[in-house]
Each structure stands twice: as structure tokens, then as C-alpha cells.
Design an enzyme around this catalytic site. Structure first.
Site, PDB file in Angstrom:
ATOM      1  N   GLU A 305      43.896  39.951  49.206  1.00 21.06           N
ATOM      2  CA  GLU A 305      43.478  41.355  49.235  1.00 21.06           C
ATOM      3  C   GLU A 305      42.091  41.519  49.864  1.00 21.06           C
ATOM      4  O   GLU A 305      41.226  42.198  49.316  1.00 21.06           O
ATOM      5  CB  GLU A 305      43.519  41.938  47.820  1.00 21.06           C
ATOM      6  CG  GLU A 305      44.914  41.907  47.228  1.00 21.06           C
ATOM      7  CD  GLU A 305      45.026  42.572  45.858  1.00 21.06           C
ATOM      8  OE1 GLU A 305      44.032  42.584  45.124  1.00 21.06           O
ATOM      9  OE2 GLU A 305      46.123  43.059  45.549  1.00 21.06           O
ATOM     10  N   ASP A 379      52.647  41.224  39.945  1.00 22.85           N
ATOM     11  CA  ASP A 379      51.330  41.722  39.572  1.00 22.85           C
ATOM     12  C   ASP A 379      51.325  42.475  38.244  1.00 22.85           C
ATOM     13  O   ASP A 379      51.200  43.698  38.242  1.00 22.85           O
ATOM     14  CB  ASP A 379      50.803  42.640  40.680  1.00 22.85           C
ATOM     15  CG  ASP A 379      49.329  42.940  40.498  1.00 22.85           C
ATOM     16  OD1 ASP A 379      48.740  42.419  39.555  1.00 22.85           O
ATOM     17  OD2 ASP A 379      48.772  43.705  41.315  1.00 22.85           O
ATOM     18  N   GLU A 407      46.623  48.560  33.548  1.00 23.00           N
ATOM     19  CA  GLU A 407      46.741  49.086  34.916  1.00 23.00           C
ATOM     20  C   GLU A 407      48.145  49.625  35.204  1.00 23.00           C
ATOM     21  O   GLU A 407      48.304  50.709  35.746  1.00 23.00           O
ATOM     22  CB  GLU A 407      46.392  47.974  35.911  1.00 23.00           C
ATOM     23  CG  GLU A 407      46.575  48.393  37.356  1.00 23.00           C
ATOM     24  CD  GLU A 407      46.186  47.283  38.342  1.00 23.00           C
ATOM     25  OE1 GLU A 407      45.851  46.175  37.893  1.00 23.00           O
ATOM     26  OE2 GLU A 407      46.223  47.555  39.560  1.00 23.00           O
TER      27      GLU A 407
HETATM   28  O1  GCW Z   1      46.579  44.173  40.143  1.00 24.74           O
HETATM   29  C1  GCW Z   1      45.824  44.092  41.301  1.00 24.74           C
HETATM   30  C2  GCW Z   1      44.815  45.170  41.125  1.00 24.74           C
HETATM   31  C3  GCW Z   1      43.510  44.897  41.806  1.00 24.74           C
HETATM   32  C4  GCW Z   1      43.051  43.514  41.395  1.00 24.74           C
HETATM   33  C5  GCW Z   1      44.080  42.495  41.828  1.00 24.74           C
HETATM   34  C6  GCW Z   1      43.719  41.080  41.387  1.00 24.74           C
HETATM   35  C7  GCW Z   1      40.816  42.751  41.018  1.00 24.74           C
HETATM   36  O2  GCW Z   1      45.346  46.401  41.549  1.00 24.74           O
HETATM   37  O3  GCW Z   1      42.611  45.887  41.414  1.00 24.74           O
HETATM   38  O4  GCW Z   1      41.773  43.212  41.917  1.00 24.74           O
HETATM   39  O5  GCW Z   1      45.305  42.795  41.233  1.00 24.74           O
HETATM   40  O6  GCW Z   1      44.209  40.664  40.359  1.00 24.74           O
HETATM   41  O7  GCW Z   1      42.959  40.423  42.072  1.00 24.74           O
END
Ligand code: GCW
Length: 714
Positions: A305, A379, A407
Site C-alpha cells: 500500500e 484484510d 474497521e
Molecule cells: O485494513 C487496511 C487498512 C489500512 C491499514 C492496512 C494495513 C495501516 O484499511 O488503513 O493501514 O490495512 O494493515 O497495513
């Protein structure tokens, strides 16, 4: 009259119902339950704590504060033995204690564990809390207080407890400007600006709460890291926090931005094989350890990311991790290297990418590196199968990463107790070494004999008065601590402990709140992501449903990538005919998923693309089942509301009102998920939402145009 009588009964069985702001969490120490207070008063008449360290001081403070609250009077310290002596310490601090414990009990307690014994010494009834280390004594004291707060008998105790997992950590996604990535409980509790001079009482209370559930480390900063955290002024601030946490056995860790040598070191490269870069990290580590001798180490998110990493220099994750590992190794530090990677250039199923990147590196990581793996391959979704890396890297300690902050599981407004989800993952069988090779055994190191092992939870803590925003979100913090201490505890036991300590021991209340908690995760799955759906939330803030989104730059950021709804059907084919992600698991582990006609329906659309009229086990079509689950989820939220309303006499007015309002919001949002998702999927299924299912209140276009520009945590 009846009402008044009921009110008095309620008061008398529950003790004080003074308004509570939730700050104390599970360490409220209100008057002990009526059923036990008399025997407690008999059994607890004096306290003796051997030892002089700041940890023993912390234990003394906790015991005396708690007993004053629980028993309603100050319990004196004493040097002599009498009926009702509570005596705590290490065996090396007291001959009395070492004489009264067996070698075997003590060795089972290990370095951090403890033994609690009821003993008759010189004809007097005593309670002994014994450990091999001061921190073990503190953990033992907290355990003893948990017994009292949960109204357990304490006459004949013989408890030996030791953590099954070595590193029990919180991961804060806190930024230096005090915003919290995916935080729903206010700003960061770390007030960097006033540190190191000002030590907020919160820091001590944070340490107390963590120590009470066995958490022994905290990563203070976001994995989307800022190199500024590694500059001298910030390290001094970190040192001040470390000093505050140290008596409570909590080490601090930081996230390390891979490009820090360039950003704050003035180097031209961050190539992990470049001698100048290696030297920079070594010197940085030396500097950190000169300020914080027991600094834990670094957590790193690299090449994921947009974060920089070793792959920018054509090096592997192992090259990157090992370079940092070499820098902290002389100080006994560790590196936690995250496996949450997926690349924008790689068109392959995101489910598969971490496995493809990491399995070839098994055996290539330095001894002080753990690879930190999220519970599932995508995720932190409401439901995922376990991550295929578990069981696939026997030579590498794999650390578990759970997400406490909600989240994808209702954010700040939904009551969702996550322990059942954590347990579901931990109890999954990887079959790595035959039947019984559970994820838990991979994580605690017992499967492959790793003495370095760990479990982390992405923190849900913020500066809100009650720490976690939703009063019930505290239970997820609590559960992480308890499960990392002992992953064999059931979600039920943990909920039981938490409710008793956070609310009261009143039996009907305990029963009802547990009912709500234990069903809440499945209910959330039903109204958000039934049947294996995943990643269909709003863009960016991840708030609410948006399965229609298909215009984001990276394919795997779009919900349509995951549900693949079309005129034929819905779901992601991850079998041989599709991405074949399923092949990353041992064949035995996939037995329940492999065949779409026989698949565990909780994972149906995770692994299969099936037609709208696919026959479910119930005989219903898939479309009808989808309608049913979405509706059932909503209906069950209304049951949660009814059950909560019944608790009014037994819960203080402030928290009662808070939870009532939040449940109202949860209900509204559950309806929103149901209506938006069904309307959208209906455009493909072309089938009606039939009676008895509810007709959506608005049009699909209405749901599509909703915007939440300042939604938190983004
Ligand atoms: O779940 C996703 C999130 C990001 C997060 C990423 C991760 C810290 O939307 O905000 O970044 O995972 O775990 O690195």
C-alpha cells in the site's frame, strides 16, 4: 408498588448504580458481590508483599486500592502471619514463600507466570501469590483480583498460570499528529507534544489495564510509518513512555519506516545491502537502546500500500528484515515483519500474494525476526478463512495479527464481540503436520518449536473517556489480552469475566449480556457479509456498504473484484477453475470448501462463483438465502436491543443510555447494509425480494449517492 419493590430488589442485588463513564474498564473494584463478600472479608485481613521493585510497588498499589473498593475497608499491611493473610512475592524475596511451594508448581509458572495457593501456615489460613519474577507477582495479583471481581470462591485455591504466548502486543495505528488510522475512539492517547515532560495519568492507567490482562508490549506508532518517530526528540518522548510502562512489564516498540535512512539520515538509498544503510540502522538502534535499554524492537510494513521496502531495491523481504534484525540483535531486540503485502502490478488474486511472496523465504529470516500475519488472507473481514501462510512457513515464527479496532466490523457504533472470530481462526486446522495442527499451535510456537512467538491486536484505544468509544469495544481489548495469555480460554469464559468485572455479577445480567456478545459477531456477518461475501464496504473510510464501487485505480480495491456478481451468479471462484487460491491450503484443510455443492456455506461465496438459483442445504435458492441472511441479521439486532432494554435496572444510567443509542444506530445501519446490498445484487439476480422479507426503504440510487466526507479513521 410492584415497580418500586422491583427497583429496590434491583438495587440490592447489584450494589451501587452510580453513573459510570467507563474509564476504569474492567478494573472498577466496586463492592464485592453479596454472595461472597463475607468469606472474602474472612480470607483477606492483611497483605504482605515481599520485594522492593517498582513492579512490586505497582502490585501493592493495585492490591490495596482494589481491596478497599471491593471490601469497603483498608486492608492493613502486616509482617506477621495471621488468619486471612494474603502474602505475595517471588521465592527469592521470601523464605516463607519458597518453603511453601513445590519446585514443580514453580517451574510450571515459568518466567512470567504465577501460582496462587490457599495454605494453612502455623494454623492460619493464608493465600499465597508466588512467582519467579516480579512481573509474575503482579500478574498473580491481577489474577487474584479477577477472582474477587468475578465472585469466585477463594477458600481452596491451587492455580498455576503461565502465558502460552511470549509476545502479547497491542499495535497502535497512531500518527504523530494524534490522528489514529482506523481509530473510532477519538484522538491518539499519546500526546507527543507534551511528552516527555508531561506524563499523563492515562499512561499509567493504560499500563495497569494492559498488565491486568497480560499484555506485555505496545507498538506506539502506525505501520504506515513516519520516520520522524525515530528522531532524537521523539525517541526521548518514547523513552518517557517506556519508563512509565516498565513497572507493568510492558515494553515499547516502534514502527520503522524503511526509507528512514534517506528521510532523516541524509543517505541517498535505503538499500538493505548497502553498508552505509546497514550502519545507519545499527547506529539508530544503538541510540534507541542508550535511551531505552529494554526497547522491544521494530514492526515493519514494507512494500505494501505505497510503503517503501526492500523490493524498491530488488531485494527480498528477508533482506530487509534481516538488516534491521542485525541492528537490534546485539540488544536482544526483535523485528516483526508484516506479511500484509499485495502489489498493484500483480494481477493475481490478492488472496494469494502474501503466500507467493513469503513462502520461498521460509528459513531465510534471522533468528530474531517474526513474520506477522493477519488472521485472514484479505484484510480483517467479518469472516475470512485462516491465512494460508499459517502452517506454510515452519522455519519462521509467525505472529498473529488480529484487529481490535472495528474497521470492517461496525466501526465505532456496532456492538460486536470479536473473541468468537479470533477463536474461529485459532482453532482452524492447517493440517500442516497432520490433524490437529491448529493455527493456535503455529502461533504459540508449539507446532514447530519456536520459542519466539507472538500475538498482536491492532488497538481500538483512543482518547475518549472510556478508551474504546463503544462501551462494549473494551471487551475486544480484554479478549486480546486474555487469548494471548491463554488461547484455550473460550470466548464464553472471556465474555463472562469481562461482563462481571465491567458491569456486575448479577446472574440474569451476566447471562443476557453474554447472549448478546456471543451472538453479535455472527449477526454482524449476516447483515454485512453473509455466505462468504467480503470487501464490499465504502471506499476510503470503509464505512457502510458500497458493493457497486468499480472505479478505483487498483482492481483489488474495488468491491466488484471480490463479489463478482453477474447475470449468472455471485462469488469469487478460488478453486481450480478460478484463481486456485484454495491450493495454498493443505488438501485436508479445504475439504469443507472445495465443492460448491457441499461447501461450508459460511465460505460459499469466498471460494465459489455460484448461480443465483444454486441450491442451498436448506433447499432454498442462493438468492432467497441471501435475502434471508440479510433480513435475519437485522432482526437479530432488534433482539439485541430488546435484551439490552431489559438490563435497565441493572446497569448505571450513563452506560445504559450510551449502549441503547448505539444499538439504535446499529439497527439503522444494519438495515442500510441489508437494503443497499440486496437492491444492488438484485440488479444481477433479477429476482424479487419476496415476502416475508422487508422491502428496502429507498432506491439503490439513494444508497449510491450517500457520502461521508469526514467519517473517522480514514
Ligand atoms: O485494513 C487496511 C487498512 C489500512 C491499514 C492496512 C494495513 C495501516 O484499511 O488503513 O493501514 O490495512 O494493515 O497495513
Amino acid at each position: 408498588m410492584k415497580k418500586i419493590l422491583f427497583f429496590f430488589l434491583a438495587i440490592s442485588c447489584c450494589g451501587s448504580l452510580a453513573a459510570e463513564n467507563g474509564y476504569e474498564c474492567w478494573l472498577r473494584y466496586t463492592t464485592a458481590d453479596k454472595s461472597v463478600i463475607k468469606s472474602y472479608r474472612q480470607r483477606i485481613q492483611s497483605i504482605t508483599l515481599f520485594g522492593t521493585s517498582s513492579t512490586i510497588d505497582a502490585a501493592r498499589f493495585e492490591l490495596s486500592t482494589a481491596l478497599l473498593g471491593l471490601l469497603g475497608k483498608t486492608i492493613p499491611g502486616s509482617n506477621s502471619i495471621r488468619d486471612g493473610s494474603v502474602i505475595a512475592g517471588t521465592t527469592s524475596s521470601s523464605i516463607l514463600l519458597s518453603k511453601n511451594i513445590t519446585v514443580s508448581d514453580l517451574s510450571q509458572a515459568g518466567t512470567e507466570g504465577f501460582v496462587i495457593l490457599s495454605k494453612i501456615i502455623d494454623g492460619k489460613n493464608c493465600t499465597l501469590i508466588i512467582a519467579n519474577s516480579d512481573i509474575g507477582v503482579l500478574y498473580g495479583v491481577f489474577h487474584f483480583l479477577r477472582l474477587l471481581q468475578t465472585a469466585q470462591p477463594i477458600q481452596s485455591l491451587h492455580i498455576i498460570s503461565a502465558p502460552r504466548i511470549k509476545l502479547r502486543l497491542l499495535n497502535h495505528w497512531d500518527n504523530l499528529n494524534r490522528t489514529v488510522e482506523r481509530g473510532y475512539a477519538g484522538s491518539s492517547i499519546w500526546n507527543w507534544h507534551t511528552l516527555p515532560g508531561y506524563i499523563d495519568q492515562r499512561y499509567t492507567d493504560y499500563a495497569r489495564l494492559n498488565a491486568s490482562i497480560g499484555i506485555n508490549g505496545t507498538v506506539l506508532t502506525n505501520v504506515n510509518a513516519n520516520a520522524t518517530a525515530l528522531t532524537r526528540p521523539y525517541l526521548e518522548k518514547v523513552a518517557a513512555l517506556a519508563n512509565t510502562f516498565r513497572p507493568y512489564g510492558i515494553k515499547v516498540y516502534l514502527t520503522a519506516r524503511f526509507s528512514a535512512p534517506i528521510e532523516i539520515g541524509g543517505l541517498k538509498t535505503a538499500d538493505p545491502l548497502d553498508p552505509a544503510v546497514r550502519d545507519w540502522w545499527k547506529q539508530k538502534a544503538d541510540e534507541i537502546y542508550s535511551l531505552i535499554p529494554d526497547f522491544g524492537g521494530f514492526l515493519v510494513k514494507a512494500n505494501s500500500e505505497g510503503q517503501p521496502g526492500p523490493q524498491n531495491y530488488n531485494r527480498t523481504h528477508a533482506d530487509g528484515a534481516n538488516m534491521m534484525a542485525a541492528a537490534v540483535a546485539p540488544h536482544k531486540g526483535i523485528i516483526m515483519w508484516r506479511a500484509f503485502v499485495y502489489s498493484s502490478e500483480n494481477p493475481d488474486d490478492r488472496h494469494k500474494q502474501a503466500y507467493i511472496d513469503f513462502t520461498p523465504l521460509d528459513g531465510k529470516f534471522a533468528d530474531n525476526v517474526l513474520v506477522q500475519v493477519k488472521n485472514g488472507p484479505i484484510d480483517f473481514m467479518p469472516r475470512e478463512p485462516f491465512h494460508p501462510l499459517f502452517g506454510a512457513m515452519p522455519k519462521t515464527p509467525l505472529m498473529m495479527e488480529f484487529q481490535l479496532t472495528q474497521e470492517y466490523t461496525g466501526q465505532g457504533t456496532h456492538l460486536v464481540y470479536l473473541a468468537p472470530m479470533f477463536k474461529e481462526c485459532l482453532e482452524s486446522d492447517t493440517y500442516a503436520k497432520g490433524e490437529g495442527s491448529t493455527v493456535a499451535k503455529v502461533v504459540d510456537g508449539s507446532l514447530d518449536d519456536h520459542s519466539l512467538n507472538g500475538m498482536a491486536g491492532v488497538s481500538n484505544i483512543g482518547a475518549d473517556i472510556n478508551w474504546c468509544g463503544h462501551p462494549f469495544a473494551q471487551a475486544n481489548w480484554y479478549a486480546l489480552g486474555r487469548l494471548s495469555w491463554d488461547h484455550q480460554l473460550s470466548a464464553d469464559t472471556i465474555a463472562d469475566e469481562w461482563v462481571r468485572q465491567s458491569f456486575s455479577n448479577h446472574i440474569p445480567l451476566v447471562r443476557d449480556l453474554k447472549f448478546i456478545m456471543l451472538s453479535s459477531r455472527e449477526i454482524m456477518v449476516q447483515y454485512m457479509n453473509p455466505l462468504g461475501l467480503h470487501h464490499i464496504m465504502g471506499t476510503g473510510h470503509h464505512y457502510g456498504p458500497a458493493p457497486w464501487v468499480n472505479d478505483l485505480s487498483r482492481p483489488e480495491w474495488n468491491p466488484v473484484y471480490y463479489h463478482r456478481a453477474d447475470s449468472f451468479g455471485i462469488g469469487f471462484d478460488r478453486t481450480k477453475s478460478g484463481s486456485n487460491a484454495i491450493a495454498q491450503y493443505k488438501p485436508e484443510a479445504t475439504e469443507l470448501w472445495r465443492d460448491s455443492n457441499d461447501c461450508d456455506e459460511r465460505y460459499l461465496l469466498w471460494f465459489h462463483h455460484v448461480c443465483w438459483n444454486h441450491r442451498m442445504r436448506s433447499g432454498q435458492t442462493l438468492w432467497t438465502a441471501l435475502c434471508m441472511y440479510y433480513n435475519m441479521g437485522v432482526d437479530r439486532v432488534s433482539v439485541m436491543k430488546i435484551v439490552w432494554e431489559k438490563q435497565k435496572p441493572f446497569v448505571d444510567a450513563v452506560r445504559f443510555k450510551q449502549v441503547s443509542m448505539l444499538l439504535d444506530i446499529q439497527y439503522e445501519e444494519a438495515c442500510w447494509w441489508r437494503d443497499a446490498c440486496l437492491l444492488y445484487f438484485q440488479t444481477f439476480s433479477k429476482q424479487p425480494i419476496k415476502e416475508p422479507f422487508v422491502q428496502p426503504t429507498h432506491t439503490l440510487d439513494y444508497y449510491k449517492q450517500l457520502r461521508f466526507p469526514y467519517a473517522p479513521g480514514n
